[in-house]
Motif scaffolding. Structure first.
Motif, PDB file in Angstrom:
ATOM      1  N   UNK A 138       0.818  -1.195   0.000  1.00 34.29           N
ATOM      2  CA  UNK A 138       0.000   0.000   0.000  1.00 34.29           C
ATOM      3  C   UNK A 138       0.854   1.249   0.000  1.00 34.29           C
ATOM      4  N   UNK A 139       0.317   2.298  -0.610  1.00 37.76           N
ATOM      5  CA  UNK A 139       1.047   3.560  -0.697  1.00 37.76           C
ATOM      6  C   UNK A 139       0.415   4.666   0.134  1.00 37.76           C
ATOM      7  N   UNK A 140      -0.713   4.401   0.764  1.00 35.14           N
ATOM      8  CA  UNK A 140      -1.436   5.446   1.470  1.00 35.14           C
ATOM      9  C   UNK A 140      -2.410   6.191   0.593  1.00 35.14           C
ATOM     10  N   UNK A 141      -2.358   5.956  -0.707  1.00 30.86           N
ATOM     11  CA  UNK A 141      -3.290   6.556  -1.662  1.00 30.86           C
ATOM     12  C   UNK A 141      -4.375   5.536  -1.976  1.00 30.86           C
ATOM     13  N   UNK A 142      -5.636   5.976  -1.947  1.00 36.21           N
ATOM     14  CA  UNK A 142      -6.743   5.044  -2.155  1.00 36.21           C
ATOM     15  C   UNK A 142      -6.795   4.489  -3.572  1.00 36.21           C
ATOM     16  N   UNK A 143      -6.078   5.068  -4.505  1.00 39.09           N
ATOM     17  CA  UNK A 143      -6.140   4.599  -5.881  1.00 39.09           C
ATOM     18  C   UNK A 143      -4.843   4.049  -6.423  1.00 39.09           C
ATOM     19  N   UNK A 144      -3.901   3.679  -5.530  1.00 38.55           N
ATOM     20  CA  UNK A 144      -2.607   3.218  -6.037  1.00 38.55           C
ATOM     21  C   UNK A 144      -1.983   2.196  -5.103  1.00 38.55           C
ATOM     22  N   UNK A 145      -1.398   1.156  -5.699  1.00 37.07           N
ATOM     23  CA  UNK A 145      -0.565   0.171  -5.021  1.00 37.07           C
ATOM     24  C   UNK A 145       0.766   0.104  -5.756  1.00 37.07           C
ATOM     25  N   UNK A 146       1.756  -0.472  -5.115  1.00 37.66           N
ATOM     26  CA  UNK A 146       3.081  -0.563  -5.743  1.00 37.66           C
ATOM     27  C   UNK A 146       3.645  -1.959  -5.560  1.00 37.66           C
ATOM     28  N   UNK A 147       4.445  -2.374  -6.536  1.00 35.35           N
ATOM     29  CA  UNK A 147       5.191  -3.629  -6.484  1.00 35.35           C
ATOM     30  C   UNK A 147       6.665  -3.269  -6.342  1.00 35.35           C
ATOM     31  N   UNK A 148       7.289  -3.730  -5.274  1.00 35.52           N
ATOM     32  CA  UNK A 148       8.682  -3.388  -5.003  1.00 35.52           C
ATOM     33  C   UNK A 148       9.581  -4.615  -5.244  1.00 35.52           C
ATOM     34  N   UNK A 149      10.840  -4.319  -5.442  1.00 32.95           N
ATOM     35  CA  UNK A 149      11.875  -5.345  -5.543  1.00 32.95           C
ATOM     36  C   UNK A 149      11.607  -6.334  -6.679  1.00 32.95           C
ATOM     37  N   UNK A 150      11.036  -5.829  -7.765  1.00 27.93           N
ATOM     38  CA  UNK A 150      10.835  -6.671  -8.941  1.00 27.93           C
ATOM     39  C   UNK A 150      12.008  -6.454  -9.901  1.00 27.93           C
ATOM     40  N   UNK A 151      12.766  -7.501 -10.243  1.00 27.40           N
ATOM     41  CA  UNK A 151      13.894  -7.326 -11.171  1.00 27.40           C
ATOM     42  C   UNK A 151      13.417  -6.968 -12.571  1.00 27.40           C
TER      43      UNK A 151
END
Length: 300
Positions: free
Chosen positions: A201-214
């Motif tokens: 979660x990013x704290x924004x109701x309309x956005x998620x993030x994927x981290x550590x993807x090569x």
């Protein structure tokens, strides 16, 4: 030919100006009496009752015209809707037949591989009653608590995908932390390629993030991320988010991936709390703790 002079008999009575003045005074008196004492209400009601059939008769052509127009419009819209429903029914029937064939193949393959069938999940309908007042925390409160059998950690979904997870349970309420909260994470996998990862979660109701993807990860815009089910919390296969941006910048160590959550508590108030009927074995202890020998005290 000359007209005979009028006889004095026909010139009797007040003059025209006197009559005009009389009627003006009479009108003013009637207006004053009606405004002050409402004496003419009964007369007005009687006149309105007598004039009602005439008014209805005068408005009859317009009423008939509007009724015929509404009837024709309704008939046209109903025909179009029926045609659309027939087409959708045919498509649904074909999809249902295909689904039945796939289910039969799945059961047959499981028998060949001697796999156990997947365990089902039960749900509880609930409704949002409060929203977290802190705008930086993505949490809501629902009207099901410990008295309804709700437990911390249970997933919460809607008709489109994962909404969040029960983080705290009260007797009559439960606190649900949304997937968009900055401290929340969900194990997922790409529905197209099967690549497993985690969305944050990013704290924004309309956005998620994927981290550590090569950079070599098989993920692209438009991919749907579903729960992987390997965490023992979320059932496998529930939609979570849709990939919107994949930025493979060589200056960054990992790809920057942004997603749009599919489920959301800001679109409606009714949600479902998912309860797993599956009993998983306990996690093994870490090797350091499990294999570490106990120290023995020597005798002095």
């Amino acid at each position: 030919m000359e007209h005979a002079p009028q006889l004095p008999f026909f010139n009797r009575g007040p003059s025209l100006y006197a009559r005009l003045a009389l009627f003006l005074v009479l009108s003013l008196v009637l207006l004053f009496v009606d405004a002050r004492y409402q004496y003419l209400d009964s007369v007005r009601n009687v006149v309105s009752i007598l004039m009602y059939p005439v008014e209805r008769l005068a408005a009859l052509p317009v009423t008939v015209y509007r009724g015929v127009g509404d009837y024709l419009t309704t008939q046209g819209s109903l025909r179009a809707e029926n045609d659309l429903l027939r087409k959708q029914r045919a498509l649904d029937a074909a999809a249902l037949q295909q689904l039945q064939v796939l289910q039969a193949e799945n059961q047959q393959l499981r028998k060949f591989l001697e796999l156990q069938p997947k365990v089902g999940y039960s749900t509880k309908a609930t409704e949002i009653v409060y929203v977290e007042r802190d705008i930086f925390r993505r949490k809501v409160f629902v009207d099901k608590g410990a008295q309804a059998g709700v437990q911390p950690g249970q997933p919460v979904v809607d008709d489109r995908g994962v909404v969040g997870q029960v983080s705290r349970v009260h007797p009559w309420l439960s606190e649900v932390t949304l997937v968009t909260d900055k401290d929340n994470m969900v194990p997922v996998q790409v529905q197209r390629s099967g690549v497993r990862t985690v969305v944050y979660g990013t704290g924004d109701s309309g956005e998620l993030s994927v981290r550590y993807m090569p950079f070599s990860g098989d993920i692209q815009p438009g991919d749907v991320l579903v729960t992987s089910g390997i965490d023992g919390t979320y059932p496998a296969g529930i939609p979570v988010a849709k990939v919107t941006v994949v930025d493979r910048n060589p200056a960054l160590p990992f790809a920057r991936i942004s997603c749009q959550p599919l489920g959301g508590a800001d679109r409606h108030r009714q949600l479902l709390i998912v309860s797993s009927n599956q009993t998983l074995p306990e996690r093994p202890e870490p090797e350091e703790k499990a294999g570490k020998p106990k120290k023995k005290r020597g005798r002095l």
